[in-house]
Scaffold this active site. Structure first.
Site, PDB file in Angstrom:
ATOM      1  N   ASN A  14       0.838  -1.213   0.000  1.00 19.66           N
ATOM      2  CA  ASN A  14       0.000   0.000   0.000  1.00 19.66           C
ATOM      3  C   ASN A  14       0.865   1.251   0.000  1.00 19.66           C
ATOM      4  O   ASN A  14       0.555   2.226  -0.682  1.00 19.66           O
ATOM      5  CB  ASN A  14      -0.960  -0.010   1.193  1.00 19.66           C
ATOM      6  CG  ASN A  14      -2.190  -0.849   0.925  1.00 19.66           C
ATOM      7  OD1 ASN A  14      -3.059  -0.460   0.153  1.00 19.66           O
ATOM      8  ND2 ASN A  14      -2.249  -2.027   1.522  1.00 19.66           N
ATOM      9  N   HIS A 110      -8.665  -0.609   5.399  1.00 24.20           N
ATOM     10  CA  HIS A 110      -9.108  -1.897   5.941  1.00 24.20           C
ATOM     11  C   HIS A 110      -9.609  -2.759   4.777  1.00 24.20           C
ATOM     12  O   HIS A 110     -10.377  -2.284   3.939  1.00 24.20           O
ATOM     13  CB  HIS A 110     -10.226  -1.684   6.971  1.00 24.20           C
ATOM     14  CG  HIS A 110     -10.676  -2.971   7.580  1.00 24.20           C
ATOM     15  ND1 HIS A 110      -9.961  -3.608   8.573  1.00 24.20           N
ATOM     16  CD2 HIS A 110     -11.736  -3.772   7.309  1.00 24.20           C
ATOM     17  CE1 HIS A 110     -10.567  -4.742   8.884  1.00 24.20           C
ATOM     18  NE2 HIS A 110     -11.650  -4.862   8.137  1.00 24.20           N
ATOM     19  N   GLU A 181      -7.621  -1.747  -2.609  1.00 30.37           N
ATOM     20  CA  GLU A 181      -6.740  -1.025  -1.671  1.00 30.37           C
ATOM     21  C   GLU A 181      -5.775  -0.085  -2.380  1.00 30.37           C
ATOM     22  O   GLU A 181      -5.646   1.093  -2.002  1.00 30.37           O
ATOM     23  CB  GLU A 181      -5.941  -2.011  -0.814  1.00 30.37           C
ATOM     24  CG  GLU A 181      -6.795  -2.832   0.116  1.00 30.37           C
ATOM     25  CD  GLU A 181      -5.974  -3.759   0.990  1.00 30.37           C
ATOM     26  OE1 GLU A 181      -4.953  -3.330   1.536  1.00 30.37           O
ATOM     27  OE2 GLU A 181      -6.360  -4.932   1.132  1.00 30.37           O
TER      28      GLU A 181
HETATM   29  C1  GRF Z   1      -3.436  -4.730   3.737  1.00 33.11           C
HETATM   30  O1  GRF Z   1      -4.317  -5.761   3.433  1.00 33.11           O
HETATM   31  C2  GRF Z   1      -4.159  -3.671   4.522  1.00 33.11           C
HETATM   32  O2  GRF Z   1      -5.495  -3.536   4.194  1.00 33.11           O
HETATM   33  C3  GRF Z   1      -4.023  -4.220   5.872  1.00 33.11           C
HETATM   34  O3  GRF Z   1      -2.787  -4.853   5.977  1.00 33.11           O
HETATM   35  C4  GRF Z   1      -2.341  -5.186   4.681  1.00 33.11           C
HETATM   36  C5  GRF Z   1      -1.043  -4.476   4.465  1.00 33.11           C
HETATM   37  O4  GRF Z   1      -0.379  -4.875   3.318  1.00 33.11           O
HETATM   38  N1  GRF Z   1      -4.733  -3.681   6.907  1.00 33.11           N
HETATM   39  P1  GRF Z   1       0.898  -4.083   2.816  1.00 33.11           P
HETATM   40  O5  GRF Z   1       1.905  -4.054   3.938  1.00 33.11           O
HETATM   41  O6  GRF Z   1       0.481  -2.714   2.394  1.00 33.11           O
HETATM   42  O7  GRF Z   1       1.428  -4.885   1.656  1.00 33.11           O
END
Ligand code: GRF
Length: 197
Positions: A14, A110, A181
């Site tokens: 993310n 989330h 996301e």
């Molecule tokens: C994602 O699924 C986010 O929604 C969550 O934790 C994960 C993080 O993934 N709450 P990353 O570290 O961004 O790859």
């Protein structure tokens, strides 16, 4: 220029989506000033360093008490004069003092359509396991402001994602990241930076 701090615990895909969106101009008027992780092994820190962004590790384990860790976390965020704190897979409870001080300036991503599959115990793969167990045909992701509750703050953006036959929690997690996301987190930051929230 909106000064953004990103808090992470894991891989940081993310975070990467946010950095890429800044580069491509999808996020206008924002810069990531610091990435903070509770986990020294978080690949997200590497992603930040390789971009010349300050990468800070603050592990609760290095402090005598949770209070001391909480104080250090708040001091660190204050140091960077942040306008916005982005929780991008940050698995540590945000201290109450930080929530108060940064009211409506902390956002979280989330991996479900809140209010489904959220709250205590719903994090990571558990969210997708629960969605598959319930047999929902649509799931998705939500960006929301952080308040004192768990996943309970005002919703900024949501995006639905189809659940397909044969999905495993891992497959579904990946689809939710790719289709939701990585899109709505940058979009929310762009909207905040440009006064559209
Ligand atoms: C994602 O699924 C986010 O929604 C969550 O934790 C994960 C993080 O993934 N709450 P990353 O570290 O961004 O790859």
């Amino acid at each position: 220029m909106l000064r953004v701090g990103v808090l992470v615990s894991g891989g940081g895909t993310n975070l990467q989506a946010v950095l890429d969106a800044i580069d491509s101009g999808k996020i206008r008027g924002a810069a990531v000033e610091v990435v903070i992780s509770n986990n020294p092994g978080a690949y997200a820190l590497e992603r930040a360093r390789s971009r010349g962004i300050e990468a800070v590790c603050l592990s609760p384990k290095s402090f005598d008490s949770r209070e001391k860790f909480n104080e250090a976390l708040l001091e660190k965020t204050d140091e960077y004069n942040l306008d916005l704190i982005v929780l991008a897979g940050f698995l540590v409870t945000i201290p109450a003092a930080m929530i108060q001080k940064y009211r409506n300036r902390i956002i979280n991503i989330h991996p479900s359509l809140i209010p489904s599959f959220c709250g205590v115990g719903y994090y990571g793969l558990k969210v997708h396991e629960a969605a598959l167990k319930r047999g929902v045909k649509l799931t998705g992701a939500t960006v929301h402001f952080v308040d004192e509750g768990m996943d309970s703050g005002p919703i900024i953006l949501q995006k639905a994602v189809e659940v397909l036959p044969g999905d495993t929690p891992e497959i579904l997690q990946r689809r939710v990241m790719e289709e939701a996301e990585w899109k709505i987190l940058p979009e929310a930051i762009d909207r905040i930076a440009n006064g559209a929230v």
